[in-house]
Write a protein that holds these residues in place. Structure first.
Motif, PDB file in Angstrom:
ATOM      1  N   ILE A  31      43.031  33.806  63.759  1.00 47.43           N
ATOM      2  CA  ILE A  31      41.849  34.680  63.865  1.00 47.43           C
ATOM      3  C   ILE A  31      42.277  36.137  63.736  1.00 47.43           C
ATOM      4  CG2 ILE A  31      40.054  35.510  65.434  1.00 47.43           C
ATOM      5  CD1 ILE A  31      39.888  32.656  66.551  1.00 47.43           C
ATOM      6  N   ALA A  32      43.367  36.494  64.395  1.00 50.84           N
ATOM      7  CA  ALA A  32      43.849  37.877  64.334  1.00 50.84           C
ATOM      8  C   ALA A  32      44.276  38.245  62.912  1.00 50.84           C
ATOM      9  CB  ALA A  32      45.006  38.065  65.312  1.00 50.84           C
ATOM     10  N   ASN A  33      44.917  37.332  62.225  1.00 45.23           N
ATOM     11  CA  ASN A  33      45.315  37.605  60.838  1.00 45.23           C
ATOM     12  C   ASN A  33      44.103  37.695  59.920  1.00 45.23           C
ATOM     13  OD1 ASN A  33      48.044  37.708  61.429  1.00 45.23           O
ATOM     14  ND2 ASN A  33      48.316  35.510  61.120  1.00 45.23           N
ATOM     15  N   TYR A  34      43.079  36.909  60.207  1.00 45.67           N
ATOM     16  CA  TYR A  34      41.870  36.969  59.391  1.00 45.67           C
ATOM     17  C   TYR A  34      41.139  38.297  59.591  1.00 45.67           C
ATOM     18  CZ  TYR A  34      37.672  35.374  57.014  1.00 45.67           C
ATOM     19  OH  TYR A  34      36.623  35.257  56.137  1.00 45.67           O
ATOM     20  N   ILE A  35      41.178  38.811  60.817  1.00 46.92           N
ATOM     21  CA  ILE A  35      40.596  40.141  61.077  1.00 46.92           C
ATOM     22  C   ILE A  35      41.311  41.195  60.234  1.00 46.92           C
ATOM     23  CG2 ILE A  35      40.513  41.955  62.856  1.00 46.92           C
ATOM     24  CD1 ILE A  35      38.228  40.144  63.192  1.00 46.92           C
ATOM     25  N   VAL A  36      42.624  41.073  60.109  1.00 57.86           N
ATOM     26  CA  VAL A  36      43.390  42.025  59.294  1.00 57.86           C
ATOM     27  C   VAL A  36      42.993  41.900  57.824  1.00 57.86           C
ATOM     28  CG1 VAL A  36      45.720  42.617  58.493  1.00 57.86           C
ATOM     29  CG2 VAL A  36      45.309  42.161  60.899  1.00 57.86           C
ATOM     30  N   GLU A  37      42.721  40.670  57.370  1.00 61.82           N
ATOM     31  CA  GLU A  37      42.262  40.485  55.985  1.00 61.82           C
ATOM     32  C   GLU A  37      40.888  41.121  55.775  1.00 61.82           C
ATOM     33  OE1 GLU A  37      42.284  36.407  54.784  1.00 61.82           O
ATOM     34  OE2 GLU A  37      44.349  36.115  55.464  1.00 61.82           O
ATOM     35  N   LEU A  38      40.016  41.020  56.777  1.00 66.56           N
ATOM     36  CA  LEU A  38      38.681  41.594  56.641  1.00 66.56           C
ATOM     37  C   LEU A  38      38.703  43.117  56.722  1.00 66.56           C
ATOM     38  CD1 LEU A  38      36.543  39.145  58.815  1.00 66.56           C
ATOM     39  CD2 LEU A  38      36.639  39.280  56.332  1.00 66.56           C
ATOM     40  N   TYR A  39      39.575  43.656  57.554  1.00 67.91           N
ATOM     41  CA  TYR A  39      39.682  45.110  57.747  1.00 67.91           C
ATOM     42  C   TYR A  39      41.135  45.540  57.511  1.00 67.91           C
ATOM     43  CZ  TYR A  39      35.073  44.974  59.934  1.00 67.91           C
ATOM     44  OH  TYR A  39      33.740  44.799  60.176  1.00 67.91           O
ATOM     45  N   LEU A 101      35.427  39.649  80.188  1.00 68.01           N
ATOM     46  CA  LEU A 101      36.340  39.854  79.056  1.00 68.01           C
ATOM     47  C   LEU A 101      35.678  39.511  77.727  1.00 68.01           C
ATOM     48  CD1 LEU A 101      39.672  38.559  80.610  1.00 68.01           C
ATOM     49  CD2 LEU A 101      39.141  40.899  79.897  1.00 68.01           C
ATOM     50  N   PHE A 102      34.851  38.482  77.724  1.00 71.79           N
ATOM     51  CA  PHE A 102      34.130  38.174  76.483  1.00 71.79           C
ATOM     52  C   PHE A 102      33.082  39.230  76.174  1.00 71.79           C
ATOM     53  CE2 PHE A 102      35.758  33.757  76.607  1.00 71.79           C
ATOM     54  CZ  PHE A 102      36.174  33.681  75.294  1.00 71.79           C
ATOM     55  N   VAL A 103      32.464  39.793  77.204  1.00 70.78           N
ATOM     56  CA  VAL A 103      31.511  40.893  76.977  1.00 70.78           C
ATOM     57  C   VAL A 103      32.237  42.088  76.366  1.00 70.78           C
ATOM     58  CG1 VAL A 103      30.054  42.600  78.148  1.00 70.78           C
ATOM     59  CG2 VAL A 103      29.801  40.185  78.679  1.00 70.78           C
ATOM     60  N   LEU A 104      33.425  42.379  76.885  1.00 74.65           N
ATOM     61  CA  LEU A 104      34.210  43.479  76.322  1.00 74.65           C
ATOM     62  C   LEU A 104      34.651  43.194  74.883  1.00 74.65           C
ATOM     63  CD1 LEU A 104      36.480  44.469  79.344  1.00 74.65           C
ATOM     64  CD2 LEU A 104      34.569  45.754  78.375  1.00 74.65           C
ATOM     65  N   PHE A 109      33.700  40.679  68.015  1.00 79.22           N
ATOM     66  CA  PHE A 109      32.954  39.578  67.402  1.00 79.22           C
ATOM     67  C   PHE A 109      31.911  40.120  66.421  1.00 79.22           C
ATOM     68  CE2 PHE A 109      33.955  37.089  71.402  1.00 79.22           C
ATOM     69  CZ  PHE A 109      34.853  36.248  70.779  1.00 79.22           C
ATOM     70  N   TYR A 110      31.294  41.235  66.795  1.00 79.48           N
ATOM     71  CA  TYR A 110      30.288  41.839  65.921  1.00 79.48           C
ATOM     72  C   TYR A 110      30.923  42.322  64.616  1.00 79.48           C
ATOM     73  CZ  TYR A 110      26.877  45.060  64.041  1.00 79.48           C
ATOM     74  OH  TYR A 110      26.015  45.706  63.203  1.00 79.48           O
ATOM     75  N   LEU A 111      32.073  42.976  64.715  1.00 77.95           N
ATOM     76  CA  LEU A 111      32.756  43.436  63.499  1.00 77.95           C
ATOM     77  C   LEU A 111      33.132  42.266  62.601  1.00 77.95           C
ATOM     78  CD1 LEU A 111      35.140  46.193  64.905  1.00 77.95           C
ATOM     79  CD2 LEU A 111      33.134  46.525  63.457  1.00 77.95           C
ATOM     80  N   PHE A 112      33.615  41.202  63.230  1.00 76.08           N
ATOM     81  CA  PHE A 112      33.977  40.003  62.484  1.00 76.08           C
ATOM     82  C   PHE A 112      32.756  39.404  61.800  1.00 76.08           C
ATOM     83  CE2 PHE A 112      34.622  35.385  62.372  1.00 76.08           C
ATOM     84  CZ  PHE A 112      35.790  35.314  61.625  1.00 76.08           C
ATOM     85  N   ALA A 113      31.649  39.296  62.535  1.00 77.15           N
ATOM     86  CA  ALA A 113      30.436  38.690  61.987  1.00 77.15           C
ATOM     87  C   ALA A 113      29.817  39.557  60.905  1.00 77.15           C
ATOM     88  CB  ALA A 113      29.420  38.446  63.104  1.00 77.15           C
ATOM     89  N   GLU A 114      29.904  40.873  61.066  1.00 76.39           N
ATOM     90  CA  GLU A 114      29.319  41.772  60.075  1.00 76.39           C
ATOM     91  C   GLU A 114      30.039  41.677  58.736  1.00 76.39           C
ATOM     92  OE1 GLU A 114      28.676  46.553  59.394  1.00 76.39           O
ATOM     93  OE2 GLU A 114      29.352  45.818  61.326  1.00 76.39           O
ATOM     94  N   ARG A 115      31.347  41.695  58.763  1.00 77.41           N
ATOM     95  CA  ARG A 115      32.114  41.673  57.525  1.00 77.41           C
ATOM     96  C   ARG A 115      32.136  40.281  56.897  1.00 77.41           C
ATOM     97  NH1 ARG A 115      35.896  45.319  55.095  1.00 77.41           N
ATOM     98  NH2 ARG A 115      34.747  46.794  56.358  1.00 77.41           N
ATOM     99  N   ASP A 116      32.219  39.258  57.734  1.00 78.49           N
ATOM    100  CA  ASP A 116      32.281  37.888  57.232  1.00 78.49           C
ATOM    101  C   ASP A 116      30.901  37.343  56.913  1.00 78.49           C
ATOM    102  OD1 ASP A 116      33.917  35.698  56.523  1.00 78.49           O
ATOM    103  OD2 ASP A 116      33.308  34.657  58.353  1.00 78.49           O
ATOM    104  N   SER A 118      28.594  36.186  58.949  1.00 78.30           N
ATOM    105  CA  SER A 118      28.311  34.952  59.688  1.00 78.30           C
ATOM    106  C   SER A 118      27.860  35.302  61.106  1.00 78.30           C
ATOM    107  CB  SER A 118      29.558  34.061  59.734  1.00 78.30           C
ATOM    108  OG  SER A 118      30.624  34.757  60.326  1.00 78.30           O
ATOM    109  N   PRO A 119      26.544  35.416  61.296  1.00 77.42           N
ATOM    110  CA  PRO A 119      26.041  35.795  62.622  1.00 77.42           C
ATOM    111  C   PRO A 119      26.272  34.725  63.687  1.00 77.42           C
ATOM    112  CG  PRO A 119      24.233  35.230  61.180  1.00 77.42           C
ATOM    113  CD  PRO A 119      25.481  35.217  60.340  1.00 77.42           C
ATOM    114  N   GLY A 120      26.666  33.531  63.277  1.00 69.02           N
ATOM    115  CA  GLY A 120      26.937  32.471  64.246  1.00 69.02           C
ATOM    116  C   GLY A 120      28.100  32.798  65.162  1.00 69.02           C
ATOM    117  N   VAL A 121      28.983  33.684  64.717  1.00 68.20           N
ATOM    118  CA  VAL A 121      30.114  34.080  65.544  1.00 68.20           C
ATOM    119  C   VAL A 121      29.633  34.780  66.803  1.00 68.20           C
ATOM    120  CG1 VAL A 121      32.185  35.521  65.602  1.00 68.20           C
ATOM    121  CG2 VAL A 121      31.640  34.228  63.554  1.00 68.20           C
TER     122      VAL A 121
END
Length: 160
Positions: A31-39, A101-104, A109-116, A118-121
């Motif tokens: 997941i962390a590596n995929y975030i780097v691919e997205l941003y 921690l999940f709230v923080l 999650f929003y950045l991930f969902a916006e770029r990918d 996929s609002p299901g995230v």
């Protein structure tokens, strides 16, 4: 309670921890590596994702440990003791910390969902938040009921 049923519950508590350990080892780095691919311009997000997700695992395992201890108290016929109340208090606190921690981590999650796209995230993140809140409320109710039962038991012991 029979020893066999608590043994089954202890094994279940132990088995609940194994998939989370597998997620920590295999899924979170992906997941962390995929975030780097997205941003690609924001590689530091990888560390925020790892810190947030790994930080939620710590109170999870602490709560599992206290659930295991609570089952041990039940085995020793100490279910109606202050030790059991303390274990439930720790489980409640851990559930609240996990939720916080999940709230923080929701902006991640929003950045991930916006770029990918996929609002299901975001929905999955909300499920984790509300599930841990339900566990916290349930543990708080059990803690209060157990404390009241201990008080009633001690009053009855003093009466006799």
């Amino acid at each position: 309670m029979e020893r066999g049923s608590t043994l089954f519950l202890k094994v279940t508590v132990f088995l609940i921890g194994i998939p989370v350990l597998a997620i920590c080892i295999f899924v979170i780095p992906e997941i962390a590596n995929y975030i780097v691919e997205l941003y690609p311009d924001h590689t530091y997000l990888k560390y925020f994702v790892c810190i947030d997700l790994y930080a939620t695992v710590i109170p999870y395992y602490i709560a599992l440990y206290h659930a295991f201890k609570l089952l041990g108290y039940i085995d020793k016929n100490q279910a109606f003791s202050d030790l059991a109340v303390t274990a439930l208090k720790h489980i409640k606190t851990c559930a609240l910390v996990i939720s916080a921690l999940f709230v923080l981590g929701m902006p991640l999650f929003y950045l991930f969902a916006e770029r990918d796209d996929s609002p299901g995230v975001i929905v999955v993140g909300m499920v984790f938040i509300f599930a841990s809140m339900v566990i916290a409320v349930f543990a708080a109710v059990l803690q209060k009921l157990l404390k009241n039962a201990i008080d009633i038991k001690s009053e009855n012991d003093l009466t006799v």
